[in-house]
Motif scaffolding. Structure first.
Motif, PDB file in Angstrom:
ATOM      1  N   SER A   1      16.096  17.855  10.287  1.00  0.00           N
ATOM      2  CA  SER A   1      15.963  16.594  11.001  1.00  0.00           C
ATOM      3  C   SER A   1      17.288  15.856  11.085  1.00  0.00           C
ATOM      4  CB  SER A   1      14.923  15.692  10.324  1.00  0.00           C
ATOM      5  OG  SER A   1      15.335  15.343   9.022  1.00  0.00           O
ATOM      6  N   ASP A   2      17.432  15.135  12.169  1.00  0.00           N
ATOM      7  CA  ASP A   2      18.532  14.203  12.382  1.00  0.00           C
ATOM      8  C   ASP A   2      17.900  12.887  12.778  1.00  0.00           C
ATOM      9  OD1 ASP A   2      20.857  15.996  12.119  1.00  0.00           O
ATOM     10  OD2 ASP A   2      19.989  16.959  13.879  1.00  0.00           O
ATOM     11  N   ILE A   3      18.365  11.794  12.170  1.00  0.00           N
ATOM     12  CA  ILE A   3      17.807  10.477  12.452  1.00  0.00           C
ATOM     13  C   ILE A   3      18.936   9.555  12.883  1.00  0.00           C
ATOM     14  CG2 ILE A   3      16.548   8.507  11.509  1.00  0.00           C
ATOM     15  CD1 ILE A   3      15.337  10.485   9.442  1.00  0.00           C
ATOM     16  N   TRP A   4      18.745   8.930  14.041  1.00  0.00           N
ATOM     17  CA  TRP A   4      19.711   7.984  14.577  1.00  0.00           C
ATOM     18  C   TRP A   4      19.080   6.606  14.651  1.00  0.00           C
ATOM     19  CZ3 TRP A   4      19.157  12.866  16.595  1.00  0.00           C
ATOM     20  CH2 TRP A   4      20.311  13.654  16.701  1.00  0.00           C
ATOM     21  N   ILE A   5      19.892   5.597  14.483  1.00  0.00           N
ATOM     22  CA  ILE A   5      19.470   4.243  14.808  1.00  0.00           C
ATOM     23  C   ILE A   5      20.554   3.634  15.680  1.00  0.00           C
ATOM     24  CG2 ILE A   5      20.313   3.228  12.655  1.00  0.00           C
ATOM     25  CD1 ILE A   5      17.768   1.305  13.036  1.00  0.00           C
ATOM     26  N   ASN A   6      20.150   3.195  16.846  1.00  0.00           N
ATOM     27  CA  ASN A   6      21.066   2.610  17.829  1.00  0.00           C
ATOM     28  C   ASN A   6      22.280   3.500  18.082  1.00  0.00           C
ATOM     29  OD1 ASN A   6      19.391   0.373  18.105  1.00  0.00           O
ATOM     30  ND2 ASN A   6      20.344  -0.620  16.337  1.00  0.00           N
ATOM     31  N   GLY A   7      22.039   4.805  18.149  1.00  0.00           N
ATOM     32  CA  GLY A   7      23.096   5.752  18.480  1.00  0.00           C
ATOM     33  C   GLY A   7      23.935   6.222  17.309  1.00  0.00           C
ATOM     34  N   HIS A   8      23.678   5.743  16.103  1.00  0.00           N
ATOM     35  CA  HIS A   8      24.432   6.133  14.906  1.00  0.00           C
ATOM     36  C   HIS A   8      23.607   7.123  14.087  1.00  0.00           C
ATOM     37  CE1 HIS A   8      27.403   2.939  15.431  1.00  0.00           C
ATOM     38  NE2 HIS A   8      26.368   2.172  15.786  1.00  0.00           N
ATOM     39  N   LEU A   9      24.190   8.279  13.793  1.00  0.00           N
ATOM     40  CA  LEU A   9      23.511   9.248  12.943  1.00  0.00           C
ATOM     41  C   LEU A   9      23.473   8.683  11.525  1.00  0.00           C
ATOM     42  CD1 LEU A   9      22.249  12.084  12.652  1.00  0.00           C
ATOM     43  CD2 LEU A   9      24.541  12.917  12.094  1.00  0.00           C
ATOM     44  N   VAL A  10      22.265   8.458  10.995  1.00  0.00           N
ATOM     45  CA  VAL A  10      22.130   7.842   9.671  1.00  0.00           C
ATOM     46  C   VAL A  10      21.557   8.801   8.633  1.00  0.00           C
ATOM     47  CG1 VAL A  10      21.974   5.492  10.557  1.00  0.00           C
ATOM     48  CG2 VAL A  10      19.870   6.815  10.215  1.00  0.00           C
TER      49      VAL A  10
END
Length: 108
Positions: A65-74
């Motif tokens: 999984s990859d999780i982004w918030i507002n375009g930032h990989l977090v």
């Protein structure tokens, strides 16, 4: 990562949800293939939320999984079925502005 997507044909789902299931037949998709599932959620925060830290909490995500918030990989994991807790406070927009969480999950 872009925060706008043409999602006219995306399916609405309730969580928890298994991204490997098809919407029509609920048959399991071949997990040996390079199948990818995407989830996206938008939300806003209130003025009072700026005085505290904001976390995303997932009981578990099956697969890579990859999780982004507002375009930032977090967050990134190569394969996990463990709980995930992420402090997203630094990535949040001002109160009442739209925030976007995007999650990419894959079998391989």
């Amino acid at each position: 990562m872009q925060t706008y997507f043409h999602d006219k044909h995306w399916q609405m789902v309730d969580l928890p949800h298994d991204w490997r299931l098809t919407s029509d037949s609920l048959n399991i998709i071949d997990t040996e293939s390079d199948t990818v599932g995407w989830y996206r959620k938008t939300f806003t925060i209130e003025d009072s939320d700026t005085a505290r830290n904001v976390y995303l909490c997932f009981e578990r995500i099956h697969g890579r999984s990859d999780i982004w918030i507002n375009g930032h990989l977090v967050h990134h994991t190569s394969c996990s079925y463990q709980p995930v807790l992420i402090d997203v406070t630094p990535y949040l927009r001002a109160p009442w502005e739209s925030n976007t969480i995007a999650i990419r999950v894959s079998a391989a």
